[in-house]
Design a protein around this motif. Structure first.
Motif, PDB file in Angstrom:
ATOM      1  N   ILE A 344       9.912   1.788  -1.888  1.00  0.00           N
ATOM      2  CA  ILE A 344      10.471   0.477  -1.531  1.00  0.00           C
ATOM      3  C   ILE A 344       9.426  -0.570  -1.916  1.00  0.00           C
ATOM      4  CG2 ILE A 344      11.271  -0.936   0.414  1.00  0.00           C
ATOM      5  CD1 ILE A 344      11.608   1.856   1.922  1.00  0.00           C
ATOM      6  N   PHE A 345       9.854  -1.621  -2.583  1.00  0.00           N
ATOM      7  CA  PHE A 345       8.868  -2.648  -2.950  1.00  0.00           C
ATOM      8  C   PHE A 345       9.281  -4.002  -2.400  1.00  0.00           C
ATOM      9  CE2 PHE A 345      11.555  -4.256  -6.312  1.00  0.00           C
ATOM     10  CZ  PHE A 345      12.283  -3.133  -6.659  1.00  0.00           C
ATOM     11  N   ILE A 346       8.291  -4.779  -2.037  1.00  0.00           N
ATOM     12  CA  ILE A 346       8.567  -6.104  -1.466  1.00  0.00           C
ATOM     13  C   ILE A 346       8.294  -7.157  -2.538  1.00  0.00           C
ATOM     14  CG2 ILE A 346       7.950  -7.742   0.374  1.00  0.00           C
ATOM     15  CD1 ILE A 346       6.903  -5.220   1.951  1.00  0.00           C
ATOM     16  N   LEU A 350       6.439  -6.647  -7.804  1.00  0.00           N
ATOM     17  CA  LEU A 350       5.929  -5.271  -7.697  1.00  0.00           C
ATOM     18  C   LEU A 350       6.864  -4.231  -8.312  1.00  0.00           C
ATOM     19  CD1 LEU A 350       4.359  -5.428  -4.133  1.00  0.00           C
ATOM     20  CD2 LEU A 350       3.259  -5.673  -6.348  1.00  0.00           C
ATOM     21  N   LYS A 351       7.938  -4.730  -8.950  1.00  0.00           N
ATOM     22  CA  LYS A 351       8.950  -3.837  -9.517  1.00  0.00           C
ATOM     23  C   LYS A 351       8.332  -2.852 -10.529  1.00  0.00           C
ATOM     24  CE  LYS A 351      13.141  -5.807  -9.984  1.00  0.00           C
ATOM     25  NZ  LYS A 351      14.153  -6.642 -10.637  1.00  0.00           N
ATOM     26  N   SER A 352       7.536  -3.404 -11.464  1.00  0.00           N
ATOM     27  CA  SER A 352       7.013  -2.497 -12.498  1.00  0.00           C
ATOM     28  C   SER A 352       6.000  -1.523 -11.902  1.00  0.00           C
ATOM     29  CB  SER A 352       6.428  -3.260 -13.676  1.00  0.00           C
ATOM     30  OG  SER A 352       5.486  -4.157 -13.195  1.00  0.00           O
ATOM     31  N   GLU A 353       5.261  -1.989 -10.903  1.00  0.00           N
ATOM     32  CA  GLU A 353       4.298  -1.099 -10.235  1.00  0.00           C
ATOM     33  C   GLU A 353       5.054   0.058  -9.553  1.00  0.00           C
ATOM     34  OE1 GLU A 353       0.645  -0.038  -9.995  1.00  0.00           O
ATOM     35  OE2 GLU A 353       1.160  -1.982 -10.897  1.00  0.00           O
ATOM     36  N   ALA A 354       6.179  -0.286  -8.921  1.00  0.00           N
ATOM     37  CA  ALA A 354       6.993   0.730  -8.228  1.00  0.00           C
ATOM     38  C   ALA A 354       7.506   1.763  -9.240  1.00  0.00           C
ATOM     39  CB  ALA A 354       8.168   0.059  -7.530  1.00  0.00           C
ATOM     40  N   LEU A 355       7.986   1.267 -10.386  1.00  0.00           N
ATOM     41  CA  LEU A 355       8.492   2.190 -11.423  1.00  0.00           C
ATOM     42  C   LEU A 355       7.377   3.108 -11.917  1.00  0.00           C
ATOM     43  CD1 LEU A 355      10.767  -0.346 -13.299  1.00  0.00           C
ATOM     44  CD2 LEU A 355      11.539   1.827 -12.333  1.00  0.00           C
ATOM     45  N   LYS A 356       6.151   2.525 -12.031  1.00  0.00           N
ATOM     46  CA  LYS A 356       5.007   3.306 -12.527  1.00  0.00           C
ATOM     47  C   LYS A 356       4.667   4.436 -11.542  1.00  0.00           C
ATOM     48  CE  LYS A 356       0.964   1.217 -13.487  1.00  0.00           C
ATOM     49  NZ  LYS A 356       0.203   0.164 -14.042  1.00  0.00           N
ATOM     50  N   ILE A 357       4.623   4.095 -10.247  1.00  0.00           N
ATOM     51  CA  ILE A 357       4.289   5.121  -9.244  1.00  0.00           C
ATOM     52  C   ILE A 357       5.372   6.209  -9.219  1.00  0.00           C
ATOM     53  CG2 ILE A 357       3.951   5.541  -6.759  1.00  0.00           C
ATOM     54  CD1 ILE A 357       2.602   2.807  -6.601  1.00  0.00           C
ATOM     55  N   ALA A 358       6.641   5.776  -9.323  1.00  0.00           N
ATOM     56  CA  ALA A 358       7.748   6.751  -9.348  1.00  0.00           C
ATOM     57  C   ALA A 358       7.541   7.727 -10.505  1.00  0.00           C
ATOM     58  CB  ALA A 358       9.081   6.022  -9.502  1.00  0.00           C
ATOM     59  N   SER A 359       7.162   7.183 -11.643  1.00  0.00           N
ATOM     60  CA  SER A 359       6.999   8.020 -12.828  1.00  0.00           C
ATOM     61  C   SER A 359       5.829   9.009 -12.668  1.00  0.00           C
ATOM     62  CB  SER A 359       6.827   7.111 -14.033  1.00  0.00           C
ATOM     63  OG  SER A 359       6.149   7.762 -15.038  1.00  0.00           O
ATOM     64  N   ILE A 360       4.729   8.541 -12.063  1.00  0.00           N
ATOM     65  CA  ILE A 360       3.572   9.439 -11.843  1.00  0.00           C
ATOM     66  C   ILE A 360       3.971  10.605 -10.929  1.00  0.00           C
ATOM     67  CG2 ILE A 360       1.271   9.587 -10.742  1.00  0.00           C
ATOM     68  CD1 ILE A 360       0.867   6.624 -11.627  1.00  0.00           C
ATOM     69  N   LEU A 361       4.662  10.272  -9.833  1.00  0.00           N
ATOM     70  CA  LEU A 361       5.056  11.317  -8.884  1.00  0.00           C
ATOM     71  C   LEU A 361       6.040  12.302  -9.519  1.00  0.00           C
ATOM     72  CD1 LEU A 361       5.482   9.303  -5.551  1.00  0.00           C
ATOM     73  CD2 LEU A 361       3.510  10.604  -6.313  1.00  0.00           C
ATOM     74  N   ARG A 362       7.008  11.767 -10.265  1.00  0.00           N
ATOM     75  CA  ARG A 362       8.002  12.664 -10.894  1.00  0.00           C
ATOM     76  C   ARG A 362       7.338  13.583 -11.919  1.00  0.00           C
ATOM     77  NH1 ARG A 362      11.748   7.717 -11.606  1.00  0.00           N
ATOM     78  NH2 ARG A 362      12.872   7.689  -9.609  1.00  0.00           N
ATOM     79  N   SER A 363       6.321  13.030 -12.638  1.00  0.00           N
ATOM     80  CA  SER A 363       5.626  13.883 -13.616  1.00  0.00           C
ATOM     81  C   SER A 363       4.969  15.060 -12.910  1.00  0.00           C
ATOM     82  CB  SER A 363       4.540  13.125 -14.362  1.00  0.00           C
ATOM     83  OG  SER A 363       5.097  12.006 -14.947  1.00  0.00           O
ATOM     84  N   VAL A 405      -0.986   1.388  -0.919  1.00  0.00           N
ATOM     85  CA  VAL A 405       0.428   1.324  -0.535  1.00  0.00           C
ATOM     86  C   VAL A 405       0.548   1.872   0.887  1.00  0.00           C
ATOM     87  CG1 VAL A 405       1.364   1.644  -2.868  1.00  0.00           C
ATOM     88  CG2 VAL A 405       0.897   3.643  -1.437  1.00  0.00           C
ATOM     89  N   ILE A 406       1.708   1.661   1.504  1.00  0.00           N
ATOM     90  CA  ILE A 406       1.911   2.261   2.832  1.00  0.00           C
ATOM     91  C   ILE A 406       2.713   3.547   2.654  1.00  0.00           C
ATOM     92  CG2 ILE A 406       3.052   1.967   5.080  1.00  0.00           C
ATOM     93  CD1 ILE A 406       2.344  -1.052   4.729  1.00  0.00           C
ATOM     94  N   LEU A 407       2.185   4.608   3.238  1.00  0.00           N
ATOM     95  CA  LEU A 407       2.877   5.887   3.168  1.00  0.00           C
ATOM     96  C   LEU A 407       3.452   6.180   4.549  1.00  0.00           C
ATOM     97  CD1 LEU A 407       3.627   8.472   1.651  1.00  0.00           C
ATOM     98  CD2 LEU A 407       1.369   9.379   2.197  1.00  0.00           C
ATOM     99  N   ARG A 408       4.791   6.305   4.609  1.00  0.00           N
ATOM    100  CA  ARG A 408       5.436   6.500   5.915  1.00  0.00           C
ATOM    101  C   ARG A 408       6.087   7.874   5.984  1.00  0.00           C
ATOM    102  NH1 ARG A 408       7.479   3.344  10.143  1.00  0.00           N
ATOM    103  NH2 ARG A 408       9.402   4.165  11.065  1.00  0.00           N
ATOM    104  N   ASP A 409       5.741   8.587   7.054  1.00  0.00           N
ATOM    105  CA  ASP A 409       6.374   9.883   7.318  1.00  0.00           C
ATOM    106  C   ASP A 409       7.661   9.593   8.087  1.00  0.00           C
ATOM    107  OD1 ASP A 409       7.179  12.275   8.587  1.00  0.00           O
ATOM    108  OD2 ASP A 409       5.159  13.107   8.332  1.00  0.00           O
ATOM    109  N   MET A 410       8.800   9.836   7.440  1.00  0.00           N
ATOM    110  CA  MET A 410      10.077   9.418   8.027  1.00  0.00           C
ATOM    111  C   MET A 410      10.448  10.246   9.249  1.00  0.00           C
ATOM    112  SD  MET A 410      11.019   6.878   6.193  1.00  0.00           S
ATOM    113  CE  MET A 410      12.699   6.666   6.745  1.00  0.00           C
TER     114      MET A 410
END
Ligand code: AMP
Length: 433
Positions: A344-346, A350-363, A405-410
């Motif tokens: 989630i980005f505020i 931060l949109k491109s940063e969010a996409l970048k992190i998503a891509s790192i995690l998916r890799s 970033v904030i990491l939240r355990d749901m």
């Protein structure tokens, strides 16, 4: 615009239903691997001529048949065996035996829709080609039993017969194959009296009618007793006796191999498809009055399609009916939703940063969903909760200045700030706990 509907007798599989089907499919693939079957993929449509060559009247009448733009008469496949037989007569003709083939896919029959009967349905199909030995039949039955065990179904039973018993009697009375097929079709529907009437009209002997009547009534769970009764009933018909001996050998081998399941052995049991020559079997559960799987031995089919004379035995498992029975028996398929992380980005920056992190995690193989509805954080978290997401990563301008970033355990509803460079390691560690 009109309201578009799903075609009659066909279904849409929404994610939960699709996952249940894929779960059973996965088990059939695992069994294919464990038993040495190799997958082939054949066309959904074949020439009408191929499909109708040996399928039996019933299937012929219910086929989706049409002319293509080139004027060829085609049909949607109502079963896999015709395609397998075509391959055995052509591309696979000279391959070393045995050949163990696995097919998975949809089939089409213009059946009257009811519970467990659809116009589009799925099967896993296993065929062992090249051996007439009883251990081959036993392996197909054992594989089917493994499938029912693995999906967790209870109270299922096998109905087992041997078409060689009735065909042996009729053949020795000089009844032609087409007429035999007519009688077998009636037996498939448990129309014993009609079957006897057809035999009578064909002028078979009184002795034959009496034998058939006796055989139709032989069924039970005690295989030794049933085989003894059949042998006594058909003693004047040599071919029927050897069919009974073949059935006996298979049943003894099954017992010896330690494979255990409930079974009913029925001497007058036939299956609708015309091509069976030996043992035939079906699997049922009390919750449905249609069978979940069906198969048998067909030693002459490949030759009829122009191949070398090749013995074969196969089974088709009805995936729709298996998942339906699981549902009825309250069995939950083990489904991995894959839902792990939502980002989630505020603010748009931060949109491109969010996409970048998503891509790192998916890799790194972590399933990630991006918040794409432009929701505020609280609403986005509510949505993540509803979807069963395990971790949320929130990108806010203040934290980003520190590369955090904030990491939240749901599940625990706890959160903390963490460095982006440590994010992957931290999520991976959490996934393991
Ligand atoms: P068959 O090819 O007729 O021997 O059928 C083998 C298996 O396919 C059956 O035991 C069913 O599980 C399944 N099957 C056949 N026809 C249908 C249908 N119309 N709808 C759903 N499953 C079917």
């Amino acid at each position: 615009m009109p309201e578009f509907k799903t075609p009659r007798g066909m279904r849409d599989f929404l994610p939960k239903e699709a996952a249940a089907m894929k779960y059973v499919e996965g088990i059939t693939r695992e069994l294919a691997m464990l038993y040495g079957f190799q997958e082939i993929i054949t066309p959904i449509m074949e020439s009408y001529e191929l499909l109708t060559a040996k399928s039996g009247e019933e299937i012929r009448q219910r086929m989706y048949a049409f002319e293509d733009l080139g004027g060829r008469k085609m049909g949607l496949r109502p079963e896999f065996t015709a395609s397998v037989a075509r391959l055995m007569a052509t591309s696979l003709r000279n391959k070393p035996k045995p050949i163990r083939l696995f097919c998975f896919g949809s089939l089409y029959r213009y059946d009257e829709p009811q519970l467990g009967r659809y116009r589009e349905f799925w099967q896993s199909n296993f065929e062992t080609i090249g051996s007439s030995r009883p251990e081959t039949d036993v392996e197909i039955i054992a594989l089917t039993n493994d499938l029912f065990q693995k999906v967790g179904l209870r109270n299922y039973w096998f109905k087992i017969g041997h078409v060689g018993i009735i065909r042996g009697i009729l053949g020795m009375e000089g009844v032609k194959e087409e007429d035999q097929n007519r009688i077998m079709q009636l037996l498939d529907k448990n129309l014993w009296d009609d079957a006897l009437a057809v035999a009578k009209a064909l002028n078979v002997s009184e002795k034959c009618l009496a034998t058939l009547k006796k055989v139709f009534g032989i069924k039970g769970e005690d295989s030794d007793k049933i085989i003894k009764e059949v042998k006594a009933a058909v003693k004047n018909y040599e071919k029927a006796v050897s069919a009974a001996e073949n059935l006996e050998e298979i049943l003894q081998l099954l017992r010896g191999s330690g494979v255990k399941f409930d079974m009913s052995i029925e001497a007058g049991f036939a299956r609708g498809l015309e091509y069976y020559t030996g043992i035939v079997f079906e699997v049922s559960v009390p919750e449905l009055d249609v069978s979940l799987a069906g198969g048998g031995r067909y030693d002459r089919l490949i030759e009829l399609f122009g191949g070398e004379p090749t013995p074969a035995v196969g089974i088709a498992h009805g995936i729709d009916r298996i998942t339906l029975s699981m549902e009825k028996q309250g069995i939950q398929p083990k489904i991995e939703t894959g839902r792990q992380v939502m980002i989630i980005f505020i603010g748009d920056k931060l949109k491109s940063e969010a996409l970048k992190i998503a891509s790192i995690l998916r890799s790194a193989g972590i399933p990630v969903e991006l918040e794409v509805m432009g929701r505020a954080v609280a609403r986005a978290l509510q949505d993540a909760d509803r979807r069963g997401i395990k971790h949320a990563i929130i990108l806010g301008p203040k934290e980003m200045e520190k590369q955090e970033v904030i990491l939240r355990d749901m599940t625990k509803r706890e959160q903390h700030a963490t460095k982006i460079q440590n994010l992957l390691k931290e999520i991976e560690a959490k996934r393991k706990t």
